[in-house]
Write a protein that holds these residues in place. Structure first.
Motif, short mmCIF file in Angstrom:
data_model
loop_
_atom_site.label_atom_id
_atom_site.label_comp_id
_atom_site.label_asym_id
_atom_site.label_seq_id
_atom_site.Cartn_x
_atom_site.Cartn_y
_atom_site.Cartn_z
N ASN A 129 22.09 61.96 19.71
CA ASN A 129 22.66 62.71 20.83
C ASN A 129 21.93 64.02 21.04
O ASN A 129 21.60 64.42 22.14
CB ASN A 129 24.14 63.02 20.57
N HIS B 234 28.45 64.59 35.37
CA HIS B 234 27.97 63.24 35.05
C HIS B 234 26.57 63.41 34.48
O HIS B 234 25.65 63.80 35.19
CB HIS B 234 27.96 62.39 36.32
N ASN C 22 25.06 58.61 30.80
CA ASN C 22 26.17 57.66 31.02
C ASN C 22 27.51 58.28 30.64
O ASN C 22 28.49 57.58 30.41
CB ASN C 22 25.93 56.36 30.21
N GLN C 23 27.56 59.62 30.56
CA GLN C 23 28.80 60.28 30.14
C GLN C 23 29.37 61.15 31.25
O GLN C 23 28.63 61.76 32.03
CB GLN C 23 28.56 61.10 28.88
N PHE D 188 30.39 69.47 24.68
CA PHE D 188 29.41 68.42 25.00
C PHE D 188 27.98 68.97 24.90
O PHE D 188 27.10 68.36 24.30
CB PHE D 188 29.70 67.88 26.41
#
Length: 275
Positions: free
Chosen positions: A13, A76, A79-80, A91
């Protein structure tokens, strides 16, 4: 095995670059968005710009219904989909982008306390004025909120939202407040923020954190939004260091970045300005 898997996922990530097509969704800017949503959206945009993460602002009439939490704004990325400033900060942190890593534990606790103050006082006051003050509600809030929809859906949706906000005000003990009491709460909140800021450029001296982004989003929006009365913006204008703070962030992270072409379309480049 599972622990190693989790570490790998976190590392993967973090290694993912920020995509160029990251998008922030909010309600329609000209006709629909309300003060509180505009403030929340601007706070997220300021935060992402402070992190150097470009995002395209996309206005949608049904943004609230597209959001996973039912709240705007949301982003967005890849894909999150993540909504609201707090989760968006977490995030970006997971991706290796943080504004508050340099703070110690005491400073971090203080930052969180002031963010709570802004959310509990300024955001709640914005919601109260929008939906519980009859003049503002009938002249501004309901017509704007329901503008994308035709009859009878426009009336139904505005009524539902008003009922939902008034129920929340009841639950937190704000339903019985007068408008003057709400303005006094805003004034006290601004006084606390002004005292904490002092003569520093940002709340924790030379570098902005998510607190600066949040405060800017709310103060700038209040200062540049036309309501039925100027009383809300006048509360902020009595604190000259808060005005300078808003100008500083507008110039540094919106005007200069837009001139350099770094950060997509600015909400402020077409909107009101303090300069």
């Amino acid at each position: 095995d599972s622990l190693l898997g989790e570490v790998l996922v976190v590392e993967l990530n973090t290694a993912e670059p920020w995509p160029e097509n990251a998008t922030l969704y909010q309600p329609l800017r000209e006709d629909q968005i309300l003060l509180s949503d505009c403030a929340s959206s601007l706070a997220v945009q300021a935060y992402l710009r402070m992190c150097g993460l470009p995002v395209r602002v996309c206005c949608r009439a049904n943004a609230e219904y597209m959001s996973p939490s039912g709240k705007v704004p949301f982003i967005h990325v890849g894909n999150q989909v993540v909504s609201e400033l707090g989760p968006i900060v977490q995030f970006t942190k997971a991706k290796g982008h943080s504004l508050s890593d340099g703070l110690d534990d005491v400073q971090r606790a203080e930052m969180k306390a002031y963010m709570e103050l802004v959310n509990n006082m300024l955001l709640t006051a914005e919601l109260y004025i929008q939906w519980c003050d009859d003049t503002t509600s009938s002249e501004i809030t309901r017509p704007r909120y329901s503008s994308p929809y035709s009859w009878p859906l426009n009336h139904i949706l505005a009524y539902q939202k008003q009922w939902e906000v008034r129920r929340k005000m009841n639950a937190i003990g704000w339903a019985g407040k007068t408008l003057e009491q709400v303005y006094e709460d805003v004034s006290q909140c601004c006084q606390a923020l002004s005292q904490r800021l002092g003569t520093q450029p940002y709340f924790f001296n030379k570098q902005p954190t998510e607190l600066d982004a949040l405060v800017f989003g709310h103060l700038f929006t209040i200062l540049t939004t036309r309501l039925t009365s100027d009383e809300l913006s006048e509360k902020i204008k009595s604190y000259s260091n808060l005005l300078s703070f808003c100008r500083r962030i507008e110039q540094t992270y919106f005007e200069e970045q837009d001139r350099d072409g770094q950060s997509g379309t600015s909400q402020l480049s077409k909107g009101p300005s303090l300069i």
